[in-house]
Design a protein around this motif. Structure first.
Motif, short mmCIF file in Angstrom:
data_model
loop_
_atom_site.label_atom_id
_atom_site.label_comp_id
_atom_site.label_asym_id
_atom_site.label_seq_id
_atom_site.Cartn_x
_atom_site.Cartn_y
_atom_site.Cartn_z
N THR A 212 15.17 24.57 46.34
CA THR A 212 14.37 25.69 47.02
C THR A 212 13.02 26.17 46.15
N VAL A 213 11.96 26.32 46.92
CA VAL A 213 10.69 26.78 46.44
C VAL A 213 10.57 28.13 46.59
N ALA A 214 10.36 29.15 45.76
CA ALA A 214 10.28 30.34 45.79
C ALA A 214 8.70 30.83 45.76
N VAL A 215 8.24 31.34 46.79
CA VAL A 215 6.78 31.66 46.69
C VAL A 215 6.37 33.01 46.70
N GLU A 216 5.48 33.44 46.02
CA GLU A 216 5.06 34.85 45.83
C GLU A 216 3.54 35.01 45.65
N PRO A 217 3.27 36.14 46.18
CA PRO A 217 1.69 36.38 45.77
C PRO A 217 1.42 36.54 44.24
N GLU A 218 0.46 36.29 43.76
CA GLU A 218 0.12 36.35 42.31
C GLU A 218 0.33 37.83 41.72
N HIS A 219 -0.02 38.57 42.55
CA HIS A 219 -0.17 40.13 42.22
C HIS A 219 1.31 40.91 42.91
N CYS A 220 2.24 40.27 43.17
CA CYS A 220 3.21 40.70 43.90
C CYS A 220 4.37 39.94 43.61
N ARG A 221 4.98 39.79 42.18
CA ARG A 221 5.61 38.72 41.86
C ARG A 221 6.99 39.29 41.03
N ALA A 222 7.48 39.81 41.82
CA ALA A 222 8.93 40.51 41.09
C ALA A 222 9.79 39.53 40.52
N LEU A 223 10.03 38.41 41.42
CA LEU A 223 11.08 37.52 40.96
C LEU A 223 10.27 36.74 40.00
N ASN A 224 9.37 36.27 39.95
CA ASN A 224 8.68 35.36 38.85
C ASN A 224 8.60 36.12 37.65
N ALA A 225 8.34 37.33 37.61
CA ALA A 225 8.31 38.09 36.42
C ALA A 225 9.69 38.43 35.87
N ALA A 226 10.85 38.44 36.71
CA ALA A 226 11.95 38.67 36.29
C ALA A 226 12.52 37.20 35.58
N ILE A 227 12.12 36.19 36.05
CA ILE A 227 12.61 34.96 35.59
C ILE A 227 12.01 34.81 34.19
N GLU A 228 10.77 34.93 34.27
CA GLU A 228 10.12 34.95 32.77
C GLU A 228 10.77 35.75 31.74
N ALA A 229 11.02 37.07 32.13
CA ALA A 229 11.67 38.22 31.28
C ALA A 229 12.95 37.60 30.98
N GLY A 230 13.79 37.07 31.94
CA GLY A 230 15.15 36.86 31.72
C GLY A 230 16.07 38.17 32.30
N ARG A 231 15.28 39.05 32.83
CA ARG A 231 16.21 40.41 33.31
C ARG A 231 15.22 40.86 34.41
N LEU A 232 15.73 41.98 35.10
CA LEU A 232 14.92 42.52 36.20
C LEU A 232 13.91 43.27 35.38
N VAL A 233 12.66 43.44 35.95
CA VAL A 233 11.69 44.28 35.42
C VAL A 233 10.97 44.68 36.80
N ASP A 234 9.88 45.87 36.44
CA ASP A 234 8.98 46.34 37.23
C ASP A 234 7.93 45.66 37.43
N VAL A 235 7.20 45.66 38.41
CA VAL A 235 5.83 44.80 38.53
C VAL A 235 4.77 45.74 39.39
N THR A 236 3.74 45.64 39.14
CA THR A 236 2.60 46.33 40.06
C THR A 236 2.67 45.30 41.15
N SER A 265 9.74 28.33 41.09
CA SER A 265 8.87 29.62 41.36
C SER A 265 7.18 29.06 41.40
N VAL A 266 6.70 29.59 42.52
CA VAL A 266 5.42 29.42 42.58
C VAL A 266 4.67 30.62 43.08
N LEU A 267 3.21 30.71 42.45
CA LEU A 267 2.68 31.90 43.05
C LEU A 267 1.24 31.42 43.49
N VAL A 268 0.80 31.99 44.77
CA VAL A 268 -0.12 31.76 45.38
C VAL A 268 -1.40 33.15 45.46
#
Length: 351
Positions: A212-236, A265-268
């Motif tokens: 599975t390739v999960a694609v998010e806009p680079e400035h709208c990346r709730a999942l990508n940020a959570a993967i990086e942090a290892g926990r749920l985080v709020d994003v702008t 995880s991919v950001l575009v």
């Protein structure tokens, strides 16, 4: 928190059979999507990748959300847990439309809460599906609070746009349909907002050994940020696709699914999203939301080059595209089409 299982998706598949439109698949022209660069020492012939588009924007209400809403209401009906007050949700987007549609299909009352400044076209659509629309406050948070108060006072069943196992399991039924039509599917590409579609599709895909390739806009990346942090985080949230992918926080189910094997995880960029959406119109006369075009943008975004290198390489930081391998079978989910198409038509030139 209930973690989604393949059993949940199988149950949803059986539950909503005959109640939703089966997905239509369309092949992408051979050679239109480039494959990954091979090691120069690898002398095996390069086969073109095989790419399919899952035309889920043709679903009831114009998005995949109809699957989750139908599963949510039917499961509660089967369990005898559907209250007389019906269902309620705070959403002027695809989730609200799907909830209102599914409720009408099931003969259930739906009460949808929106900010008072919601576009009239959305209000009219919701009322067209038979929902009672209540306009509260000027922000989504106020509409949500009113929805929660209404559910507590009346006993109405509160639905959610994405963060509920029945909603995510319903979305996951899409992967079951896709793999039946594409034997030997290697990869499925999905856009991610709150994570309901991703959680469902990734859970089913992992069961079948599909990437599975999960694609998010680079400035709208709730999942990508959570993967990086290892926990749920709020994003702008700041993207042209924010109307459908603009969740500030992903779900625990989505983060759990992202930690499974075979998830990328991919950001575009917004520019690539706009180009992918325009290309669908130019080449197929298909109109999709920016959120749906986000998935395709992962395959059409250019490779990144590092100065001084002849071949593209992966710079440090997030992955910016997905390049299928030789002979890889890929399906891209075009998940919604509730959009204004007027910016797609070519402008007439003056003579």
């Amino acid at each position: 928190m209930h973690q989604l299982t393949y059993g949940d998706i199988k149950a949803a598949t059986d539950r909503i059979a005959g109640r939703i439109r089966p997905v239509t698949l369309a092949p992408v022209d051979p050679g239109a999507i480039r494959t990954a660069h091979r090691d120069p020492l690898d002398d095996r012939p390069v086969e073109p990748c095989e790419v399919w588009l899952a035309m889920e924007f043709m679903q009831h209400t114009g998005s995949f959300k109809a699957r989750g809403a139908q599963n949510f209401i039917q499961a509660h009906r089967d369990a005898g847990a559907l209250p007389d007050a019906g269902v309620t949700i705070a959403s002027g987007g695809n989730a609200g439309l799907a909830c209102a549609w599914a409720a009408r299909q099931q003969g259930v009352r739906a009460t949808v809460f929106l900010p008072a400044n919601a576009p009239q076209v959305k209000v009219a659509k919701l009322r067209g599906y038979g929902a009672e629309v209540r306009l509260i406050g000027s922000e989504y948070a106020e509409a949500l609070a009113a929805c929660e108060e209404f559910a507590a006072a009346t006993g109405a069943l509160a639905s959610h746009a994405y963060d509920h196992p029945l909603i995510a399991a319903g979305a996951g039924t899409l992967l079951e349909e896709i793999r039946r039509q594409i034997p030997g599917l290697d990869t499925v590409v999905v856009a991610v907002g709150g994570g309901g579609l991703f959680a469902g599709v990734a859970t089913a895909a992992q069961h079948h050994g599909i990437r599975t390739v999960a694609v998010e806009p680079e400035h709208c990346r709730a999942l990508n940020a959570a993967i990086e942090a290892g926990r749920l985080v709020d994003v702008t949230v700041d993207s042209i696709a924010a109307d459908s992918l603009g969740a500030r926080r992903t779900s625990a189910m989505a983060l759990h699914a992202a930690h499974q094997d075979g998830v990328h995880s991919v950001l575009v960029s917004d520019g690539e999203i706009v180009r992918a959406r325009q290309a669908l119109w130019d080449h197929r006369k298909v109109v999709v939301e920016h959120g749906a075009a986000t998935a395709l943008a992962a395959l059409t975004a250019p490779d990144q080059h590092v100065p001084g290198r002849d071949l593209p390489t992966r710079p440090a930081g997030p992955t910016r595209n997905y390049r299928p391998g030789s002979g890889e079978k890929v399906c891209v989910v075009l998940c919604g089409a509730n959009t204004d198409p007027t910016d797609l038509a070519p402008r007439p030139t003056a003579h």
